[in-house]
Enzyme design. Sequence first.
Site, mmCIF file in Angstrom:
data_model
loop_
_atom_site.group_PDB
_atom_site.id
_atom_site.type_symbol
_atom_site.label_atom_id
_atom_site.label_comp_id
_atom_site.label_asym_id
_atom_site.label_seq_id
_atom_site.Cartn_x
_atom_site.Cartn_y
_atom_site.Cartn_z
ATOM 1 N N GLY A 8 0.823 -1.211 0.000
ATOM 2 C CA GLY A 8 0.000 0.000 0.000
ATOM 3 C C GLY A 8 0.855 1.257 0.000
ATOM 4 N N ASN A 50 -7.210 4.346 9.436
ATOM 5 C CA ASN A 50 -6.681 3.128 10.048
ATOM 6 C C ASN A 50 -6.764 3.143 11.567
ATOM 7 O OD1 ASN A 50 -4.749 5.147 9.044
ATOM 8 N ND2 ASN A 50 -3.251 4.057 10.261
ATOM 9 N N GLN A 53 -7.719 0.518 4.113
ATOM 10 C CA GLN A 53 -8.532 -0.015 5.210
ATOM 11 C C GLN A 53 -9.989 -0.255 4.800
ATOM 12 O OE1 GLN A 53 -7.460 -1.136 8.042
ATOM 13 N NE2 GLN A 53 -5.387 -0.295 8.090
ATOM 14 N N SER A 64 -4.076 -2.825 -0.338
ATOM 15 C CA SER A 64 -2.924 -3.588 0.163
ATOM 16 C C SER A 64 -3.357 -4.998 0.544
ATOM 17 C CB SER A 64 -2.355 -2.871 1.397
ATOM 18 O OG SER A 64 -1.376 -3.672 2.021
ATOM 19 N N GLY A 65 -2.547 -5.996 0.163
ATOM 20 C CA GLY A 65 -2.904 -7.393 0.389
ATOM 21 C C GLY A 65 -3.043 -7.793 1.846
ATOM 22 N N THR A 114 10.001 -7.557 -12.606
ATOM 23 C CA THR A 114 9.302 -8.831 -12.788
ATOM 24 C C THR A 114 8.256 -8.996 -11.694
ATOM 25 O OG1 THR A 114 11.282 -9.744 -13.775
ATOM 26 C CG2 THR A 114 9.651 -11.333 -12.989
ATOM 27 N N CYS A 137 5.953 5.764 19.496
ATOM 28 C CA CYS A 137 7.078 6.091 20.364
ATOM 29 C C CYS A 137 8.134 6.789 19.509
ATOM 30 C CB CYS A 137 7.637 4.824 20.970
ATOM 31 S SG CYS A 137 8.795 5.174 22.273
HETATM 32 N N1 PLP Z 1 -2.612 3.265 4.233
HETATM 33 C C1 PLP Z 1 -3.279 2.902 5.333
HETATM 34 C C2 PLP Z 1 -4.556 3.601 5.683
HETATM 35 C C3 PLP Z 1 -2.782 1.870 6.140
HETATM 36 O O1 PLP Z 1 -3.453 1.518 7.236
HETATM 37 C C4 PLP Z 1 -1.572 1.239 5.769
HETATM 38 C C5 PLP Z 1 -0.992 0.194 6.633
HETATM 39 O O2 PLP Z 1 -1.103 0.230 7.838
HETATM 40 C C6 PLP Z 1 -0.935 1.645 4.591
HETATM 41 C C7 PLP Z 1 -1.482 2.663 3.850
HETATM 42 C C8 PLP Z 1 0.330 1.019 4.141
HETATM 43 O O3 PLP Z 1 0.126 -0.272 3.602
HETATM 44 P P1 PLP Z 1 1.348 -1.296 3.513
HETATM 45 O O4 PLP Z 1 1.624 -1.786 4.898
HETATM 46 O O5 PLP Z 1 0.879 -2.371 2.589
HETATM 47 O O6 PLP Z 1 2.499 -0.529 2.945
#
Ligand code: PLP
Length: 386
Positions: A72, A152, A180, A201-202, A239, A326
């Site tokens: 992502g 998130n 999300q 994102s997978g 690839t 942190c």
């Molecule tokens: N965007 C959001 C809202 C996310 O919660 C996250 C991952 O926590 C990402 C992007 C990033 O995705 P990835 O961990 O696949 O790079």
Amino acid sequence: MEKVIYLDNNATTRVDPAVLEAMFPFFTKEYGNPSSMHIFGGHIHAEVERARARVAALINADPSEIIFTSCGSESNNMAVFGGVGAISPDTTVITSRVEHPSVLEPCRELKERGHRVIEVGVMADGTLDIDGYSAALATPGKKFVSLMWANNETGVVFPMKQAAEKAQAAGAIFHTDAVQAVGKLNEVDVAKVPVNLLTLSGHKLHAPKGVGALYVRRGTRIKPFLRGGHQERGLRAGTENVPYIVGLGLAAELAAAELKNGASRIAVMRDRLEAGLLACPDASVNGNRKLRLPNTLNISFAYIEGEAILYHLSDAGICASSGSACTSGSLEPSHVIRAMGVPFTSVHGSIRFSFSKYNTEADVDHVLSVTPGVVDKLRALSPFVS
Ligand code: PLP
């Protein structure tokens, strides 16, 4: 440790065993390069295209509009740098204060390169400041927008259809980080919501970590980010990660099938946990409780530290997360919770519980049997409580 109660599914999810099974042959038996001319490559190419069609179906896109990426974060970087790069050097960039760092930091980098960047705020319940957004869109000249579909940390869902339509009316290119939201919300449908670019994102939907995709609507121009290969329509050289792409394809198909029933079962568990935890004194939910992902609960326990709660929960086998990061030894409250103006007494005590299809009612029972005692114990030690 005995059984682990995993309630941190917005951080990452367990790979579905069927997904893992589907990936195996592509490491050992069917390891050809999808770009090879021979039959061994051609067969692999067909599998990559099948995965592309499955991912496209989950968001109602055309398969030719899906570009596979490594995650992502890569998709977000590609959308922001590639999208703005394809417009013009004087493009105004509009985003929100509560985006994931993989959107915020590219936007801030563009600011350093001389772009005007507007970070729209959110209301106290985490929803988008629509007036602020409309004012930003009134900026003259070329515009690029990046707004997340769902947050998130709080799970709050932005009004994507409205936001994308407003952007379209203002002539702006519109990207959404839907990491999300995909697989959790039925309304993630690019035929109904006019986004130009969409990130997924997978590992948030039971595929492995390290694979993602960017939806690029036909006709939307982006500048390639990784160069040096013809793969992915020349937009992303390299690839293809075939086993992971195959895994993402199956995970997307399973998510589409489970979306309706799964989401309501998950929301029932989340709501029971929420009601039980709100019975603790000085507990409050962060984020609009109606406009929210069905799997997410972000709750603050005033006067105590989120990290301390997590530590005790972890001792009892419960995995959740806190809104704080942190930073260089000091505990900084999250930028999302701060942007919402959560009162000082609660800002440090926020905890996120996030569910998946693998959670059960027994998980909720366990968390409810442990958390109130932890909160009481920490309150007894808190310097803020007399
Ligand atoms: N965007 C959001 C809202 C996310 O919660 C996250 C991952 O926590 C990402 C992007 C990033 O995705 P990835 O961990 O696949 O790079």
